[in-house]
Write a protein that holds these residues in place. Structure first.
Motif, PDB file in Angstrom:
ATOM      1  N   UNK A  13       5.844 -27.093   3.845  1.00 60.69           N
ATOM      2  CA  UNK A  13       6.677 -27.647   4.915  1.00 60.69           C
ATOM      3  C   UNK A  13       8.144 -26.837   4.720  1.00 60.69           C
ATOM      4  N   UNK A  14       8.683 -26.778   3.507  1.00 58.11           N
ATOM      5  CA  UNK A  14       9.957 -25.806   3.357  1.00 58.11           C
ATOM      6  C   UNK A  14       9.687 -24.497   3.705  1.00 58.11           C
ATOM      7  N   UNK A  15       8.584 -24.115   3.278  1.00 61.10           N
ATOM      8  CA  UNK A  15       8.302 -22.874   3.427  1.00 61.10           C
ATOM      9  C   UNK A  15       7.952 -22.340   4.701  1.00 61.10           C
ATOM     10  N   UNK A  16       7.633 -23.257   5.585  1.00 58.34           N
ATOM     11  CA  UNK A  16       7.490 -23.088   7.212  1.00 58.34           C
ATOM     12  C   UNK A  16       8.638 -23.058   7.790  1.00 58.34           C
ATOM     13  N   UNK A  17       9.670 -24.016   7.403  1.00 61.05           N
ATOM     14  CA  UNK A  17      10.838 -24.206   7.707  1.00 61.05           C
ATOM     15  C   UNK A  17      11.784 -22.763   7.609  1.00 61.05           C
ATOM     16  N   UNK A  18      11.800 -22.327   6.544  1.00 60.44           N
ATOM     17  CA  UNK A  18      12.189 -21.138   6.067  1.00 60.44           C
ATOM     18  C   UNK A  18      11.995 -19.858   7.220  1.00 60.44           C
ATOM     19  N   UNK A  19      10.787 -19.866   7.296  1.00 60.39           N
ATOM     20  CA  UNK A  19      10.349 -18.852   8.127  1.00 60.39           C
ATOM     21  C   UNK A  19      10.795 -19.118   9.499  1.00 60.39           C
ATOM     22  N   UNK A  20      10.635 -20.190   9.884  1.00 62.04           N
ATOM     23  CA  UNK A  20      11.173 -20.673  11.395  1.00 62.04           C
ATOM     24  C   UNK A  20      12.577 -20.274  11.542  1.00 62.04           C
ATOM     25  N   UNK A  21      13.443 -20.543  10.414  1.00 56.20           N
ATOM     26  CA  UNK A  21      14.795 -20.115  10.400  1.00 56.20           C
ATOM     27  C   UNK A  21      15.093 -18.707  10.554  1.00 56.20           C
ATOM     28  N   UNK A  22      14.302 -17.872   9.949  1.00 58.36           N
ATOM     29  CA  UNK A  22      14.287 -16.399  10.024  1.00 58.36           C
ATOM     30  C   UNK A  22      14.006 -15.763  11.530  1.00 58.36           C
ATOM     31  N   UNK A  23      12.880 -16.427  12.073  1.00 62.12           N
ATOM     32  CA  UNK A  23      12.641 -16.095  13.567  1.00 62.12           C
ATOM     33  C   UNK A  23      13.797 -16.696  14.401  1.00 62.12           C
ATOM     34  N   UNK A  24      14.498 -17.720  14.211  1.00 64.61           N
ATOM     35  CA  UNK A  24      15.634 -18.009  14.873  1.00 64.61           C
ATOM     36  C   UNK A  24      16.658 -17.133  15.047  1.00 64.61           C
ATOM     37  N   UNK A  25      16.780 -16.598  13.780  1.00 66.24           N
ATOM     38  CA  UNK A  25      18.223 -15.629  13.286  1.00 66.24           C
ATOM     39  C   UNK A  25      17.633 -14.480  14.115  1.00 66.24           C
ATOM     40  N   UNK A 247      22.191 -22.277  12.019  1.00 67.69           N
ATOM     41  CA  UNK A 247      20.838 -22.066  11.927  1.00 67.69           C
ATOM     42  C   UNK A 247      20.301 -22.723  10.462  1.00 67.69           C
ATOM     43  N   UNK A 248      21.191 -22.298   9.475  1.00 63.88           N
ATOM     44  CA  UNK A 248      21.014 -22.970   8.046  1.00 63.88           C
ATOM     45  C   UNK A 248      21.602 -24.458   7.698  1.00 63.88           C
ATOM     46  N   UNK A 249      22.345 -24.830   8.741  1.00 61.75           N
ATOM     47  CA  UNK A 249      23.308 -26.014   8.585  1.00 61.75           C
ATOM     48  C   UNK A 249      22.232 -27.300   8.692  1.00 61.75           C
ATOM     49  N   UNK A 250      22.596 -28.147   7.705  1.00 61.67           N
ATOM     50  CA  UNK A 250      21.910 -29.278   7.643  1.00 61.67           C
ATOM     51  C   UNK A 250      22.750 -30.726   7.912  1.00 61.67           C
ATOM     52  N   UNK A 251      22.577 -31.085   9.275  1.00 64.07           N
ATOM     53  CA  UNK A 251      23.450 -32.220   9.646  1.00 64.07           C
ATOM     54  C   UNK A 251      22.998 -33.623   9.012  1.00 64.07           C
TER      55      UNK A 251
END
Length: 260
Positions: A13-25, A247-251
């Protein structure tokens, strides 16, 4: 669930989240490319500075003949903005959804306004391609196409205003619902909301460009074109910068949901 499998699932899940963040950026960066395509295209096509509304039809045709290749390139660049702007707008929309308690109507309205902005860029780009395609036609026809292009570029500021004011309202809603100014509790800083409120106001004089032929409210004037154009360029860059930064900010509320 077997405890031995939990770490592997969480890692996935963490890997998927990091990949999603790269797409967002990557999508947010498209916002910077969008400004480059639009304003760079205008320079290449000889649209900056814009011809005065009082320019004769013969002079307009001569201008298009002089800048024929540049106008063709400009039209192509504006058509390509139909790729960059939707990616940028979609990435901003995703970040807006992260604001705690945001009204879904605001996000939906942002998406609809983004579609309108995309079309308002695509259409003049297509007219540029058409205007420079046959320059052996009547000067009146080329002049009419030029008028259509400029009116499309200058006058319809309203979808941009909708986007700006929606962001301002979303930021206000975020801080109004939680007075704690801690950065970990809010996605965008207050100044993004204030800028998003003021920038569209500076674009309002553009809607008067088709009423006059000279002065600051004419379509080549400082109030109708230059200030709104600069405001639009800065607005896209501000939202690109602000969205990329969070994008990398965790609320706090996102951390709590992960812990649950």
């Amino acid at each position: 669930m077997n405890r031995e499998n939990q770490p592997l699932l969480l890692k996935g899940r963490r890997g998927d989240k990091q990949f999603a963040r790269k797409i967002d950026k990557a999508c947010i960066i498209a916002g910077y490319f969008n400004d480059l395509l639009l304003f760079g295209g205008l320079l290449i096509g000889g649209y900056l500075p814009i011809l005065a509304p009082t320019t004769s039809v013969d002079d307009v045709l001569e201008h298009y003949r002089k800048w024929e290749r540049g106008i063709q390139i400009c039209g192509t660049m504006w058509v390509f903005s139909g790729i960059t702007y939707p990616f940028f707008a979609s990435a901003v929309s995703k970040q807006l959804k992260r604001i705690p308690g945001i009204n879904p109507t605001l996000v939906t309205a942002w998406n609809m306004a983004s579609m309108a902005v995309t079309m308002l860029v695509l259409i003049p780009g297509l007219f540029m391609c058409q205007a420079a395609y046959r320059l052996d036609r009547s000067p009146a026809v080329t002049s009419m196409l030029h008028d259509i292009i400029i009116i499309y570029i200058v006058v319809p500021f309203t979808p941009l205003a909708v986007q700006g004011w929606l962001v301002a309202l979303a930021v206000y809603q975020d801080y109004a619902g939680d007075r704690d100014p801690s950065p970990s509790r809010h996605l965008f800083p207050r100044w993004v909301g204030w800028f998003s409120l003021i920038a569209p106001i500076l674009m309002i004089p553009a809607c008067a460009a088709h009423f006059v032929y000279s002065g600051p409210l004419a379509w080549n004037g400082v109030l109708a074109f230059w200030i709104p154009a600069i405001s639009f360029g800065i607005q896209v860059n501000v939202m690109s910068y602000a969205s990329f930064s969070v994008i990398d900010k965790e609320l706090d509320h996102e951390q709590e949901s992960l812990e649950d």
